[in-house]
Design a protein around this motif. Structure first.
Motif, PDB file in Angstrom:
ATOM      1  N   GLY A 152      40.393  27.414  57.877  1.00 51.64           N
ATOM      2  CA  GLY A 152      41.455  28.353  57.514  1.00 51.64           C
ATOM      3  C   GLY A 152      41.383  29.651  58.281  1.00 51.64           C
ATOM      4  N   GLY A 204      43.527  37.522  39.665  1.00 47.42           N
ATOM      5  CA  GLY A 204      42.519  37.717  40.693  1.00 47.42           C
ATOM      6  C   GLY A 204      41.311  38.459  40.162  1.00 47.42           C
ATOM      7  N   ARG A 205      40.560  39.013  41.101  1.00 43.06           N
ATOM      8  CA  ARG A 205      39.315  39.690  40.757  1.00 43.06           C
ATOM      9  C   ARG A 205      39.536  40.846  39.780  1.00 43.06           C
ATOM     10  NH1 ARG A 205      35.238  39.522  45.035  1.00 43.06           N
ATOM     11  NH2 ARG A 205      36.926  40.008  46.464  1.00 43.06           N
ATOM     12  N   GLY A 206      40.749  41.414  39.814  1.00 42.26           N
ATOM     13  CA  GLY A 206      41.064  42.537  38.925  1.00 42.26           C
ATOM     14  C   GLY A 206      41.011  42.169  37.459  1.00 42.26           C
ATOM     15  N   SER A 209      43.534  33.654  42.591  1.00 41.87           N
ATOM     16  CA  SER A 209      43.129  33.967  43.963  1.00 41.87           C
ATOM     17  C   SER A 209      41.770  33.293  44.213  1.00 41.87           C
ATOM     18  CB  SER A 209      42.979  35.477  44.141  1.00 41.87           C
ATOM     19  OG  SER A 209      41.817  35.906  43.439  1.00 41.87           O
ATOM     20  N   ARG A 210      41.393  33.259  45.472  1.00 39.78           N
ATOM     21  CA  ARG A 210      40.101  32.641  45.794  1.00 39.78           C
ATOM     22  C   ARG A 210      38.949  33.437  45.185  1.00 39.78           C
ATOM     23  NH1 ARG A 210      38.338  30.727  51.806  1.00 39.78           N
ATOM     24  NH2 ARG A 210      36.202  31.360  51.724  1.00 39.78           N
ATOM     25  N   GLY A 220      46.886  29.723  48.041  1.00 43.36           N
ATOM     26  CA  GLY A 220      46.669  30.413  49.312  1.00 43.36           C
ATOM     27  C   GLY A 220      46.326  29.467  50.425  1.00 43.36           C
ATOM     28  N   SER A 238      44.931  41.575  45.097  1.00 47.20           N
ATOM     29  CA  SER A 238      45.216  42.646  46.066  1.00 47.20           C
ATOM     30  C   SER A 238      46.363  42.293  47.010  1.00 47.20           C
ATOM     31  CB  SER A 238      43.956  42.960  46.878  1.00 47.20           C
ATOM     32  OG  SER A 238      43.520  41.798  47.554  1.00 47.20           O
ATOM     33  N   GLN A 289      45.609  35.751  53.238  1.00 53.70           N
ATOM     34  CA  GLN A 289      45.300  34.353  52.916  1.00 53.70           C
ATOM     35  C   GLN A 289      45.855  33.960  51.544  1.00 53.70           C
ATOM     36  OE1 GLN A 289      42.985  36.590  53.845  1.00 53.70           O
ATOM     37  NE2 GLN A 289      41.949  35.821  55.658  1.00 53.70           N
ATOM     38  N   HIS A 290      46.067  34.941  50.676  1.00 58.47           N
ATOM     39  CA  HIS A 290      46.705  34.617  49.391  1.00 58.47           C
ATOM     40  C   HIS A 290      48.227  34.569  49.577  1.00 58.47           C
ATOM     41  CE1 HIS A 290      46.932  34.171  45.053  1.00 58.47           C
ATOM     42  NE2 HIS A 290      47.980  34.983  45.105  1.00 58.47           N
ATOM     43  N   ILE A 340      51.018  43.180  39.207  1.00 58.35           N
ATOM     44  CA  ILE A 340      50.382  44.175  38.334  1.00 58.35           C
ATOM     45  C   ILE A 340      49.049  44.539  38.985  1.00 58.35           C
ATOM     46  CG2 ILE A 340      49.487  44.691  36.027  1.00 58.35           C
ATOM     47  CD1 ILE A 340      51.258  42.445  34.914  1.00 58.35           C
ATOM     48  N   ASN A 341      48.899  45.801  39.334  1.00 64.84           N
ATOM     49  CA  ASN A 341      47.677  46.216  40.021  1.00 64.84           C
ATOM     50  C   ASN A 341      47.460  47.698  39.761  1.00 64.84           C
ATOM     51  OD1 ASN A 341      45.724  46.904  42.166  1.00 64.84           O
ATOM     52  ND2 ASN A 341      46.180  44.826  42.869  1.00 64.84           N
ATOM     53  N   ASP A 366      45.957  49.731  41.697  1.00 65.81           N
ATOM     54  CA  ASP A 366      45.954  50.494  42.951  1.00 65.81           C
ATOM     55  C   ASP A 366      47.380  50.532  43.527  1.00 65.81           C
ATOM     56  OD1 ASP A 366      45.684  51.469  45.476  1.00 65.81           O
ATOM     57  OD2 ASP A 366      44.421  49.839  46.241  1.00 65.81           O
ATOM     58  N   ALA A 392      48.014  48.788  46.839  1.00 67.68           N
ATOM     59  CA  ALA A 392      47.638  47.371  47.040  1.00 67.68           C
ATOM     60  C   ALA A 392      48.723  46.659  47.863  1.00 67.68           C
ATOM     61  CB  ALA A 392      47.459  46.682  45.691  1.00 67.68           C
ATOM     62  N   GLY A 400      49.060  49.817  37.100  1.00 67.06           N
ATOM     63  CA  GLY A 400      48.310  50.114  35.883  1.00 67.06           C
ATOM     64  C   GLY A 400      47.243  49.072  35.639  1.00 67.06           C
TER      65      GLY A 400
HETATM   66  C1  LIG Z   1      39.313  31.453  55.772  1.00 68.01           C
HETATM   67  C2  LIG Z   1      39.711  32.127  54.502  1.00 68.01           C
HETATM   68  C3  LIG Z   1      40.528  31.455  53.619  1.00 68.01           C
HETATM   69  C4  LIG Z   1      40.926  32.069  52.436  1.00 68.01           C
HETATM   70  N1  LIG Z   1      41.737  31.401  51.556  1.00 68.01           N
HETATM   71  C5  LIG Z   1      42.175  32.029  50.465  1.00 68.01           C
HETATM   72  C6  LIG Z   1      43.075  31.386  49.554  1.00 68.01           C
HETATM   73  O1  LIG Z   1      43.446  30.215  49.706  1.00 68.01           O
HETATM   74  N2  LIG Z   1      43.504  32.096  48.483  1.00 68.01           N
HETATM   75  C7  LIG Z   1      43.110  33.388  48.240  1.00 68.01           C
HETATM   76  O2  LIG Z   1      43.562  33.964  47.233  1.00 68.01           O
HETATM   77  N3  LIG Z   1      42.250  34.001  49.064  1.00 68.01           N
HETATM   78  C8  LIG Z   1      41.761  33.354  50.146  1.00 68.01           C
HETATM   79  N4  LIG Z   1      40.868  33.985  50.939  1.00 68.01           N
HETATM   80  C9  LIG Z   1      40.260  35.248  50.477  1.00 68.01           C
HETATM   81  C10 LIG Z   1      41.154  36.460  50.695  1.00 68.01           C
HETATM   82  O3  LIG Z   1      40.885  36.997  51.982  1.00 68.01           O
HETATM   83  C11 LIG Z   1      40.827  37.546  49.644  1.00 68.01           C
HETATM   84  O4  LIG Z   1      39.458  37.847  49.705  1.00 68.01           O
HETATM   85  C12 LIG Z   1      41.169  37.142  48.225  1.00 68.01           C
HETATM   86  O5  LIG Z   1      42.502  36.689  48.162  1.00 68.01           O
HETATM   87  C13 LIG Z   1      41.006  38.352  47.325  1.00 68.01           C
HETATM   88  O6  LIG Z   1      41.229  37.985  46.000  1.00 68.01           O
HETATM   89  P1  LIG Z   1      41.690  39.099  44.950  1.00 68.01           P
HETATM   90  O7  LIG Z   1      42.980  39.677  45.395  1.00 68.01           O
HETATM   91  O8  LIG Z   1      41.626  38.473  43.614  1.00 68.01           O
HETATM   92  O9  LIG Z   1      40.493  40.143  45.016  1.00 68.01           O
HETATM   93  P2  LIG Z   1      40.442  41.584  45.625  1.00 68.01           P
HETATM   94  O10 LIG Z   1      40.904  41.625  47.015  1.00 68.01           O
HETATM   95  O11 LIG Z   1      39.103  42.112  45.326  1.00 68.01           O
HETATM   96  O12 LIG Z   1      41.529  42.376  44.769  1.00 68.01           O
HETATM   97  C14 LIG Z   1      41.402  42.667  43.427  1.00 68.01           C
HETATM   98  C15 LIG Z   1      42.574  43.558  43.075  1.00 68.01           C
HETATM   99  O13 LIG Z   1      42.560  43.807  41.690  1.00 68.01           O
HETATM  100  C16 LIG Z   1      42.952  45.158  41.473  1.00 68.01           C
HETATM  101  N5  LIG Z   1      42.390  45.558  40.177  1.00 68.01           N
HETATM  102  C17 LIG Z   1      41.089  45.822  39.860  1.00 68.01           C
HETATM  103  N6  LIG Z   1      40.996  46.078  38.548  1.00 68.01           N
HETATM  104  C18 LIG Z   1      42.238  45.976  38.027  1.00 68.01           C
HETATM  105  C19 LIG Z   1      42.782  46.129  36.743  1.00 68.01           C
HETATM  106  N7  LIG Z   1      42.008  46.433  35.680  1.00 68.01           N
HETATM  107  N8  LIG Z   1      44.114  45.979  36.586  1.00 68.01           N
HETATM  108  C20 LIG Z   1      44.908  45.679  37.629  1.00 68.01           C
HETATM  109  N9  LIG Z   1      44.461  45.510  38.874  1.00 68.01           N
HETATM  110  C21 LIG Z   1      43.134  45.645  39.075  1.00 68.01           C
HETATM  111  C22 LIG Z   1      42.365  45.917  42.635  1.00 68.01           C
HETATM  112  O14 LIG Z   1      43.098  47.126  42.845  1.00 68.01           O
HETATM  113  C23 LIG Z   1      42.563  44.914  43.781  1.00 68.01           C
HETATM  114  O15 LIG Z   1      43.799  45.130  44.430  1.00 68.01           O
HETATM  115  C24 LIG Z   1      40.472  33.389  52.134  1.00 68.01           C
HETATM  116  C25 LIG Z   1      39.669  34.052  53.053  1.00 68.01           C
HETATM  117  C26 LIG Z   1      39.284  33.440  54.216  1.00 68.01           C
HETATM  118  C27 LIG Z   1      38.429  34.192  55.183  1.00 68.01           C
END
Ligand SMILES: Cc1cc2nc3c(=O)[nH]c(=O)nc-3n(C[C@H](O)[C@H](O)[C@H](O)COP(=O)(O)OP(=O)(O)OC[C@H]3O[C@@H](n4cnc5c(N)ncnc54)[C@H](O)[C@@H]3O)c2cc1C
Length: 401
Positions: A209, A284-286, A310-311, A326, A343, A347-348, A361-362, A364, A367, A379
């Motif tokens: 990927g 996602g991670r949030g 999310s991943r 993604g 975020s 990739q997502h 909903i985020n 930041d 974002a 929020g």
């Molecule tokens: C080769 C490759 C393939 C990939 N394939 C995929 C894929 O298929 N799918 C995928 O999703 N990712 C994929 N990724 C990973 C991708 O790059 C990101 O790392 C991933 O999508 C991040 O997930 P996230 O948004 O949940 O986490 P983060 O990027 O950590 O974002 C978390 C978000 O939550 C927000 N947040 C935190 N606390 C709260 C709260 N209390 N309320 C509201 N918001 C909050 C933060 O502001 C932040 O924006 C891949 C990466 C690579 C290198």
């Protein structure tokens, strides 16, 4: 064909012996012996620092064969008499490509007592439907399906064949490509054309990927590809379609098969599959921890939808991989997509950006997800989600009263 060895370059260092995964190389009096069982995997060629080994060059045809006459085919996948959406999605995409190449689109419908589906295929944009019905095609088995599609392709000679990268497509389309001695690009996420050379440009994620590779099949026909479900949109249906339905008899299914259908064992599905959901609530991670995915499930249940992730959430072990959306997960395009605590990494986005309406909903405000969101809520998701769920419950209740 066998490995090419240049003794004058070899210093008998033995690196190739260690590297050979099949143990077929040996040294006798400092002379390399290539034993039986070499698969031309090329590992020894890669490790040799002196280029003393070389793979034989395959004779590539210097000219392209004549363009086959029968345009673009789409394998019409149906399960128990019901078309699955990737079929109409691919017919829509085939229509776009066919119009550019000025050829026709044919849907190939294989099954038993499935003729009623042919009109739906014409309405989806096909110019014609090849209808091959046979009791051996009543349930999906790789062997009869690959024999049937191969026979039709040899008889009518399409320029391109597209199929869904579903478990059915992934199971038998490679066999068809092998029978037809042509290439196949699996799991594509986009198609385009080099109209001058009439090449199908087949794009798919490659190297885990990390890159998007565009692949061509310049020397053989048909050009074959499977595409991920959900990547292409279904076109509005054509009213009173005028295309042709062509019933075809198959001869390749007369011999007794090597495999036979026994039974379908239903998978117990508690929730709607992502690819079929019109509403997806993804987290996602949030969301901070696994237990907060219960809130997503509650919201999804209220809206009749499915839960995505999310991943980062999948990697954290909060939800199984089957829910990942993604580049290395599923591609979806629901009517309504909630991205909660996600975020918006590229990739997502590649797996959900064609959703009709995106609510993000985020906490930041910067974002990246907000750049593609139709409705942005800044929020804390853990405060907004319970309030949203309460509101929807109240509205549902008052609608019922
Ligand atoms: C080769 C490759 C393939 C990939 N394939 C995929 C894929 O298929 N799918 C995928 O999703 N990712 C994929 N990724 C990973 C991708 O790059 C990101 O790392 C991933 O999508 C991040 O997930 P996230 O948004 O949940 O986490 P983060 O990027 O950590 O974002 C978390 C978000 O939550 C927000 N947040 C935190 N606390 C709260 C709260 N209390 N309320 C509201 N918001 C909050 C933060 O502001 C932040 O924006 C891949 C990466 C690579 C290198």
């Amino acid at each position: 064909m066998s490995l090419i060895f240049y003794p004058d370059k070899c210093t008998a260092c033995g690196l190739c012996l260690d590297a050979c995964p099949f143990g077929v190389l040996s040294l006798e009096h400092e002379k390399l012996i290539i034993g039986q069982g070499c698969t031309l995997c090329g590992t020894c060629v890669e490790v040799c620092p002196l280029a003393a080994l070389e793979l034989p060059k395959e004779e590539a045809p210097s000219t392209r064969p004549q363009i086959p006459p029968d345009g673009i085919w789409v394998f019409a996948e149906q399960h128990r008499g019901k078309l699955i959406p990737v079929t109409q999605q691919l017919i829509g995409e085939a229509r776009r490509l066919a119009d550019a190449l000025q050829v026709k689109v044919a849907a190939v419908l294989l099954g038993h007592q499935v003729a009623a589906l042919a009109t739906t295929l014409l309405a989806a944009g096909a110019d014609k439907v090849y209808l091959a019905e046979h009791p051996a095609l009543a349930h999906f088995c790789e062997e009869p399906f690959s024999l049937a599609l191969t026979e039709l392709a040899q008889r009518f000679r399409p320029e391109i064949i597209l199929a869904g990268a579903t478990y059915v497509g992934r199971a038998f389309i490679p066999q068809v490509a092998a029978h037809l001695k042509t290439g196949l690009t699996a799991d594509c996420t986009a198609f385009d054309l080099d109209p001058e050379k009439r090449l199908l440009l087949q794009t798919r994620p490659a190297f885990g990927g990390n890159i998007m590779a565009t692949i061509i099949t310049p020397f053989t026909f048909p050009q074959m590809a499977t595409a991920r479900p959900g990547v292409f949109k279904i076109r509005p249906p054509v009213h009173n379609p005028t295309g042709e339905i062509i019933p075809v008899a198959l001869t390749s299914l007369n011999d007794p098969p090597h495999s036979r259908f026994l039974a379908i064992v239903e998978e117990i599905k508690e929730r709607l599959p992502l690819a079929e959901a019109e509403v997806i609530v993804a987290g996602g991670r949030g969301l901070k921890e696994a237990k907060n995915f219960r809130l997503l499930e509650e919201l999804a249940d209220l809206l009749g939808g499915a839960v995505g992730a999310s991943r980062a959430a999948v990697d954290a072990g909060w939800i199984p991989y089957a829910h990942q959306i993604g580049q290395t997960g599923q591609t979806v395009s629901p009517k309504l997509y909630f991205a909660i605590g996600i975020s918006g990494a590229a990739q997502h986005l590649v797996g959900m950006q064609s959703s009709d309406f995106i609510v993000a909903i985020n906490k930041d405000p910067a974002a990246p997800i907000f750049q593609i969101a139709n409705l942005s809520l800044v929020g804390d998701a853990l405060e907004i989600l319970p309030a949203l769920i309460q509101e929807i419950k109240k509205t549902k209740l008052s609608n019922r009263l």
